[in-house]
Design an enzyme around this catalytic site. Structure first.
Site, short mmCIF file in Angstrom:
data_model
loop_
_atom_site.label_atom_id
_atom_site.label_comp_id
_atom_site.label_asym_id
_atom_site.label_seq_id
_atom_site.Cartn_x
_atom_site.Cartn_y
_atom_site.Cartn_z
N ARG A 66 95.71 33.47 83.39
CA ARG A 66 94.77 33.65 84.50
C ARG A 66 95.47 33.41 85.84
O ARG A 66 95.31 34.16 86.81
CB ARG A 66 93.61 32.66 84.33
CG ARG A 66 92.53 32.80 85.42
CD ARG A 66 91.52 31.70 85.31
NE ARG A 66 90.89 31.64 83.98
CZ ARG A 66 90.18 30.59 83.55
NH1 ARG A 66 90.02 29.54 84.31
NH2 ARG A 66 89.65 30.61 82.35
N GLN A 93 109.69 25.65 93.01
CA GLN A 93 108.90 24.89 92.04
C GLN A 93 107.73 25.74 91.54
O GLN A 93 106.99 25.30 90.67
CB GLN A 93 108.35 23.62 92.70
CG GLN A 93 109.44 22.68 93.19
CD GLN A 93 108.89 21.62 94.14
OE1 GLN A 93 109.27 21.56 95.30
NE2 GLN A 93 108.00 20.79 93.65
N HIS A 111 110.55 25.09 87.55
CA HIS A 111 109.44 24.78 86.63
C HIS A 111 109.12 25.93 85.70
O HIS A 111 108.04 25.98 85.13
CB HIS A 111 108.20 24.37 87.43
CG HIS A 111 108.36 23.07 88.16
ND1 HIS A 111 107.46 22.61 89.09
CD2 HIS A 111 109.36 22.14 88.12
CE1 HIS A 111 107.88 21.45 89.58
NE2 HIS A 111 109.04 21.15 89.01
N CYS A 119 110.37 30.96 73.11
CA CYS A 119 110.15 30.45 71.76
C CYS A 119 109.87 28.95 71.82
O CYS A 119 110.48 28.24 72.61
CB CYS A 119 111.39 30.75 70.92
SG CYS A 119 111.29 30.17 69.22
N CYS A 124 116.17 28.08 70.31
CA CYS A 124 116.15 29.54 70.20
C CYS A 124 115.99 30.11 71.61
O CYS A 124 115.14 29.67 72.37
CB CYS A 124 114.96 29.95 69.33
SG CYS A 124 114.72 31.73 69.18
N CYS A 150 113.19 33.79 65.09
CA CYS A 150 113.15 32.64 64.18
C CYS A 150 111.78 32.37 63.57
O CYS A 150 111.64 31.52 62.70
CB CYS A 150 113.66 31.39 64.90
SG CYS A 150 112.49 30.72 66.09
N SER A 189 106.39 18.82 99.76
CA SER A 189 106.73 17.62 100.52
C SER A 189 108.22 17.36 100.43
O SER A 189 108.82 17.43 99.37
CB SER A 189 105.97 16.43 99.97
OG SER A 189 106.53 15.24 100.45
ZN LIG Z 1 112.76 31.69 68.18
#
Ligand SMILES: [Zn+2]
EC number: 2.3.1.286
Length: 257
Positions: A66, A93, A111, A119, A124, A150, A189
């Site tokens: 969203r 950030q 971030h 994954c 991975c 995987c 900040s």
């Molecule tokens: Zn994986």
């Protein structure tokens, strides 16, 4: 405090560090504050911790999907566009992808990104770009539920509260801070990490350091970190820098960002 500061010709290497304030006018500013999404959904705060995985995945898909759609629908702000046109590398950030949408080529996402799936198995390195939609399944956002390499579940590539910041983005940020001739902090900040670490690092390495904030924190907390504190709206300041660098008269009628 200075309102008149502008990059000088010798500031060839400008580096930006940006935070949520830069994207606030897209509506994402409502995400955390009073009345924001997190306030409306208290269980979300708990789900924002890595320790809540994998049970929290449906909520994470729905919320970050969203959020990414709100950002994409609004598009980049005047500040994002000016930063891109200045051709400066960005440390951010933010997870909304708006620097890339504005055209910035060099973006270090501290971030992670709500526009990418990875994954759940940290060892991975599978990942794909997302097409954020509506719903609480990976498939609702253009990702498979299981990693095709995987078989582990997939997740949005957003760093949660108790997770480590991505090493490659940290390394790149430290290098950019050391190489900067002008280090500019916008929408976050200057007194908290990572700005509190990166801005002093840039300054020690010889950069001029600047904070642009319409309501900067008390000067005592900024002393020793920033050479200039510009108390103004970044969506006015940054386009004026970009116009000045292009040698265009600073006439808002001609350039109605
Ligand atoms: Zn994986």
């Amino acid at each position: 405090m200075s309102r008149d500061f502008r990059p000088a010709p010798e500031h060839r290497r400008i580096v930006f560090l940006t935070g949520a304030g830069l994207s606030a006018r897209t509506g994402l500013g409502q995400f955390r504050g009073p009345g924001g999404l997190w306030r409306l959904e208290p269980e979300l705060e708990a789900a924002m911790h890595g320790s809540a995985l994998p049970a929290s995945l449906p909520l994470l898909w729905r919320v970050w999907g969203r959020m990414a759609r709100i950002a994409a629908a609004h598009g980049p702000t005047p500040g994002h566009l000016a930063i891109a046109r200045l051709g400066a590398p960005v440390i951010t950030q933010n997870i909304d992808g708006l620097h890339q949408a504005a055209g910035s080529a060099d973006v270090s996402e501290l971030h992670g990104s709500a526009l990418r799936a990875v994954c759940l198995d940290g060892c991975c390195d599978w990942s794909i770009p997302l097409s954020p939609g509506e719903g609480d399944r990976a498939e609702d956002h253009g990702a498979p539920a299981q990693c095709p390499v995987c078989g582990a579940p997939t997740r949005p590539d957003v760093v949660l509260f108790d997770e480590q910041l991505p090493g490659a983005a940290i390394d790149r940020s430290l290098r950019l801070a050391r190489e900067a001739e002008l280090f500019v902090v916008v929408g976050t900040s200057g007194a908290v990490l990572p700005a509190a670490r990166l801005a002093p690092l840039a300054r020690e390495a010889g950069a001029r350091t600047v904070l642009i904030d319409i309501d900067p924190p008390p000067a005592a907390g900024l002393r020793g970190v920033f050479d200039e504190v510009i108390r103004a709206d970044c969506h006015d300041v940054l386009p004026s820098w970009e116009r000045a660098r292009r040698g265009v008269a600073d006439n808002p009628f001609l350039h109605p960002f």
